[in-house]
Design a protein around this motif. Structure first.
Motif, PDB file in Angstrom:
ATOM      1  N   THR A   5       0.809  -1.220   0.000  1.00 54.77           N
ATOM      2  CA  THR A   5       0.000   0.000   0.000  1.00 54.77           C
ATOM      3  C   THR A   5       0.840   1.267   0.000  1.00 54.77           C
ATOM      4  O   THR A   5       0.429   2.302  -0.529  1.00 54.77           O
ATOM      5  N   THR A  51     -12.785  -0.229  -2.686  1.00 58.14           N
ATOM      6  CA  THR A  51     -12.118  -1.256  -1.886  1.00 58.14           C
ATOM      7  C   THR A  51     -10.903  -1.755  -2.650  1.00 58.14           C
ATOM      8  O   THR A  51     -10.988  -2.062  -3.841  1.00 58.14           O
ATOM      9  N   ARG A 111      -1.302  -4.017   3.617  1.00 58.45           N
ATOM     10  CA  ARG A 111      -2.297  -2.968   3.782  1.00 58.45           C
ATOM     11  C   ARG A 111      -1.870  -1.941   4.823  1.00 58.45           C
ATOM     12  O   ARG A 111      -0.943  -2.165   5.609  1.00 58.45           O
ATOM     13  N   ASN A 112      -2.595  -0.837   4.800  1.00 54.03           N
ATOM     14  CA  ASN A 112      -2.469   0.160   5.858  1.00 54.03           C
ATOM     15  C   ASN A 112      -3.444  -0.217   6.971  1.00 54.03           C
ATOM     16  O   ASN A 112      -4.659  -0.247   6.754  1.00 54.03           O
ATOM     17  N   PRO A 113      -2.973  -0.517   8.180  1.00 57.71           N
ATOM     18  CA  PRO A 113      -3.888  -0.985   9.233  1.00 57.71           C
ATOM     19  C   PRO A 113      -4.899   0.058   9.681  1.00 57.71           C
ATOM     20  O   PRO A 113      -5.862  -0.288  10.364  1.00 57.71           O
ATOM     21  N   TRP A 114      -4.733   1.317   9.309  1.00 60.97           N
ATOM     22  CA  TRP A 114      -5.664   2.367   9.719  1.00 60.97           C
ATOM     23  C   TRP A 114      -6.639   2.754   8.607  1.00 60.97           C
ATOM     24  O   TRP A 114      -7.385   3.716   8.748  1.00 60.97           O
ATOM     25  N   ASP A 115      -6.626   2.017   7.506  1.00 65.60           N
ATOM     26  CA  ASP A 115      -7.519   2.295   6.380  1.00 65.60           C
ATOM     27  C   ASP A 115      -8.318   1.033   6.088  1.00 65.60           C
ATOM     28  O   ASP A 115      -7.784   0.052   5.572  1.00 65.60           O
ATOM     29  N   TYR A 116      -9.619   1.042   6.431  1.00 66.92           N
ATOM     30  CA  TYR A 116     -10.407  -0.180   6.266  1.00 66.92           C
ATOM     31  C   TYR A 116     -10.798  -0.431   4.822  1.00 66.92           C
ATOM     32  O   TYR A 116     -11.393  -1.480   4.520  1.00 66.92           O
ATOM     33  N   PHE A 117     -10.487   0.464   3.897  1.00 65.79           N
ATOM     34  CA  PHE A 117     -10.687   0.175   2.479  1.00 65.79           C
ATOM     35  C   PHE A 117      -9.539  -0.666   1.914  1.00 65.79           C
ATOM     36  O   PHE A 117      -9.656  -1.193   0.814  1.00 65.79           O
ATOM     37  N   ASP A 118      -8.448  -0.761   2.639  1.00 65.74           N
ATOM     38  CA  ASP A 118      -7.361  -1.667   2.272  1.00 65.74           C
ATOM     39  C   ASP A 118      -7.678  -3.062   2.796  1.00 65.74           C
ATOM     40  O   ASP A 118      -7.876  -3.242   4.006  1.00 65.74           O
ATOM     41  N   VAL A 119      -7.724  -4.033   1.912  1.00 63.87           N
ATOM     42  CA  VAL A 119      -7.969  -5.424   2.289  1.00 63.87           C
ATOM     43  C   VAL A 119      -6.733  -6.225   1.895  1.00 63.87           C
ATOM     44  O   VAL A 119      -6.364  -6.275   0.720  1.00 63.87           O
TER      45      VAL A 119
END
Length: 313
Positions: A264, A289, A295-303
């Motif tokens: 990411t 999505t 992923r970035n752990p603070w961005d929930y659009f990153d899966v």
């Protein structure tokens, strides 16, 4: 003559018996003992009546239960002489009865297979070839040091693995490839095109896949002094195209997703002089999505999805 003496009446020696006066302590004891005797002799009438009522109700319920017919007390246990267990009066009808029972049992056990796409179907956008197919056609130019064509062959699996005979079971050797770690976009695109849950009717789709090879597009421009505009060009052009699609406008991209075959941080440049592309920070990417290998752990659009392995059975 002797003087006459009148005898004195004898003084009464008997004194009236006086009852001693009880003190207050003795009066309290006597009254309490009297009450205790009364409570022993005369029990509490309220408790007695309550006990009598409870006993009477139990007797009435017991008598009512004993008076019920036997059939009403065996509702959960069918009679041994039910329809299926009646003696066959006519042997000629035995085969007919068995065939009917067999038909009933077969029809009750046969059911339609479960719908594996019950969660929804996927529509795959037909992007201009500039965003995917042309990148593969120019695979020799995707890396400034060596060609990427071999790594992206076989639908993204890479070339077949060699030298594994005797190391793994012979039946599994054809399932092994030298798969590149950044080939996820190509692998996923090829798989979803032939997936059973893919639909060509966008009105029936639950999700919309954007087959943009973002990782391959930016990889070439991460090195050798390319500008930030070079690293952002492909993503900006893709967003301009997708924003004109009616199904994007319907949801503003909330039901759209894509694969990005790098980590990411390769797409999160905040300053022009920093590393990577600013693709994820572009306004049009806000609701998409994104499937990434890190992923970035603070961005929930990153899966996050696993790195591609070399085993493809």
């Amino acid at each position: 003559m002797l003087p006459i003496h009148s005898p004195k009446p004898p003084s009464s020696t008997t004194k009236a018996t006086t009852t001693p006066e009880l003190n207050s302590f003795e009066r309290k004891n006597s009254s309490s003992s009297f009450r205790s005797q009364n409570s022993f002799v005369f029990p509490n009438s309220n408790r007695l009546w309550l006990l009598l009522v409870i006993v009477s109700l139990q007797i009435i319920i017991l008598l009512m239960a004993r008076g019920l017919p036997l059939s009403h007390r065996r509702t959960h246990f069918p009679s041994p002489l039910s329809y299926d267990h009646k003696p066959v009066q006519n042997p000629a009808n035995f085969s007919t009865h068995r065939s009917k029972s067999a038909n009933i049992s077969i029809s009750s056990t046969v059911s339609s297979p479960p719908d594996r796409c019950s969660s929804g179907r996927i529509f795959v956008y037909d992007l201009p070839a500039f965003f995917n197919r042309e990148l593969l056609d120019n695979c020799a130019d995707l890396d400034p040091w060596h060609s990427r064509c071999e790594a992206l062959s076989n639908g993204g699996f890479g070339r077949e693995a060699a030298g594994l005979s005797g190391v793994i079971p012979e039946g599994l050797v054809p399932a092994w490839y030298w798969t590149d770690q950044f080939a996820m976009e190509v692998i996923y695109h090829n798989r979803v095109l032939s997936h059973e849950c893919r639909t060509t009717e966008p009105d029936s789709a639950m999700a919309f896949y954007i087959p943009f090879y973002a990782g391959l597009a930016v990889g070439k421009y991460l090195w050798l002094g390319y500008s930030s505009k070079d690293r952002d060009r492909y993503c900006e052009m893709m967003l301009e195209w997708i924003k004109d699609q009616p199904y994007w406008k319907r949801s503003d991209g909330w039901d759209h997703f894509m694969t990005m075959g790098r980590i990411t941080w390769d797409f999160r440049r905040s300053k022009n002089e920093d590393w990577g592309s600013s693709c994820i920070y572009m306004p049009g990417m806000r609701n998409i999505t994104r499937l990434l290998i890190e992923r970035n752990p603070w961005d929930y659009f990153d899966v996050v999805v696993p790195y591609p392995t070399g085993f493809h059975p």
